[in-house]
Design a protein around this motif. Sequence first.
Motif, mmCIF file in Angstrom:
data_model
loop_
_atom_site.group_PDB
_atom_site.id
_atom_site.type_symbol
_atom_site.label_atom_id
_atom_site.label_comp_id
_atom_site.label_asym_id
_atom_site.label_seq_id
_atom_site.Cartn_x
_atom_site.Cartn_y
_atom_site.Cartn_z
ATOM 1 N N GLY A 75 0.791 -1.229 0.000
ATOM 2 C CA GLY A 75 0.000 0.000 0.000
ATOM 3 C C GLY A 75 0.819 1.273 0.000
ATOM 4 N N THR A 76 1.920 1.285 0.738
ATOM 5 C CA THR A 76 2.703 2.516 0.844
ATOM 6 C C THR A 76 3.282 2.961 -0.501
ATOM 7 N N PRO A 77 3.924 2.090 -1.270
ATOM 8 C CA PRO A 77 4.424 2.545 -2.575
ATOM 9 C C PRO A 77 3.291 2.941 -3.530
ATOM 10 N N ALA A 78 2.172 2.218 -3.461
ATOM 11 C CA ALA A 78 1.033 2.564 -4.324
ATOM 12 C C ALA A 78 0.475 3.929 -3.963
ATOM 13 N N LYS A 79 0.368 4.206 -2.678
ATOM 14 C CA LYS A 79 -0.107 5.507 -2.236
ATOM 15 C C LYS A 79 0.844 6.623 -2.672
ATOM 16 N N ALA A 80 2.147 6.354 -2.593
ATOM 17 C CA ALA A 80 3.125 7.367 -2.988
ATOM 18 C C ALA A 80 2.973 7.706 -4.479
ATOM 19 N N VAL A 81 2.769 6.701 -5.302
ATOM 20 C CA VAL A 81 2.593 6.924 -6.743
ATOM 21 C C VAL A 81 1.279 7.667 -7.004
ATOM 22 N N LEU A 82 0.209 7.249 -6.339
ATOM 23 C CA LEU A 82 -1.085 7.916 -6.527
ATOM 24 C C LEU A 82 -1.041 9.377 -6.080
ATOM 25 N N ARG A 83 -0.322 9.658 -5.016
ATOM 26 C CA ARG A 83 -0.206 11.049 -4.572
ATOM 27 C C ARG A 83 0.488 11.906 -5.616
ATOM 28 N N LYS A 84 1.535 11.371 -6.205
ATOM 29 C CA LYS A 84 2.236 12.133 -7.243
ATOM 30 C C LYS A 84 1.340 12.364 -8.454
ATOM 31 N N LEU A 85 0.532 11.352 -8.801
ATOM 32 C CA LEU A 85 -0.363 11.497 -9.941
ATOM 33 C C LEU A 85 -1.508 12.483 -9.656
ATOM 34 N N MET A 86 -1.967 12.565 -8.426
ATOM 35 C CA MET A 86 -3.092 13.447 -8.090
ATOM 36 C C MET A 86 -2.654 14.847 -7.683
ATOM 37 N N ARG A 87 -1.378 15.072 -7.556
ATOM 38 C CA ARG A 87 -0.883 16.370 -7.106
ATOM 39 C C ARG A 87 -1.359 17.501 -8.014
ATOM 40 N N TRP A 88 -1.412 17.291 -9.298
ATOM 41 C CA TRP A 88 -1.841 18.338 -10.231
ATOM 42 C C TRP A 88 -3.266 18.789 -9.937
ATOM 43 N N TYR A 89 -4.068 17.902 -9.352
ATOM 44 C CA TYR A 89 -5.462 18.200 -9.055
ATOM 45 C C TYR A 89 -5.614 18.890 -7.697
ATOM 46 N N VAL A 90 -4.815 18.463 -6.725
ATOM 47 C CA VAL A 90 -4.958 18.939 -5.355
ATOM 48 C C VAL A 90 -4.165 20.217 -5.096
ATOM 49 N N GLU A 91 -3.012 20.349 -5.708
ATOM 50 C CA GLU A 91 -2.130 21.475 -5.389
ATOM 51 C C GLU A 91 -2.749 22.843 -5.675
ATOM 52 N N PRO A 92 -3.526 23.039 -6.756
ATOM 53 C CA PRO A 92 -4.154 24.360 -6.927
ATOM 54 C C PRO A 92 -5.082 24.737 -5.767
ATOM 55 N N LEU A 93 -5.772 23.767 -5.194
ATOM 56 C CA LEU A 93 -6.610 24.048 -4.026
ATOM 57 C C LEU A 93 -5.762 24.451 -2.830
ATOM 58 N N ALA A 94 -4.657 23.750 -2.624
ATOM 59 C CA ALA A 94 -3.768 24.088 -1.515
ATOM 60 C C ALA A 94 -3.166 25.480 -1.732
ATOM 61 N N TYR A 95 -2.828 25.809 -2.974
ATOM 62 C CA TYR A 95 -2.280 27.138 -3.282
ATOM 63 C C TYR A 95 -3.302 28.233 -2.956
#
Length: 131
Positions: A75-95
């Motif tokens: 789960g941990t490596p899969a989560k790490a990959v998914l986080r990198k893939l979803m960053r483009w979607y989440v980061e504008p909200l965090a910004y």
Amino acid sequence: MPDEATDNGFPSTEDVDVEALFAALKEEIRRSGADPGATGEPDDRRAARAEAERLWPVSADRPLRLRPGFRGGLGTPAKAVLRKLMRWYVEPLAYDQRSFNAAALRLVDDLEQRVARLESELALVREAEKR
């Protein structure tokens, strides 16, 4: 069941001094430190400001919690990959949230300065009236 209790086991509202209860709850919260800045004392305001300063930089990056065993190993490596893939979607909200938080802190600082200035002007006016 005693006479003064209602069906739910609590005393009836006629027997409870709501204002005293509310004041006691507010005092308990103030003493616990869970509501910094509520009393308006400088130390409380500094504590609240320090907390806001610490929490304003919102980010999509959070450390992963490693689970023990087989599920954690997969789960941990899969989560790490998914986080990198979803960053483009989440980061504008965090910004946007970081921008809002910074603006709100600047506004609070400005308001605090204005209140301090008004309080000093009021003190001067009261002093002039006493003469």
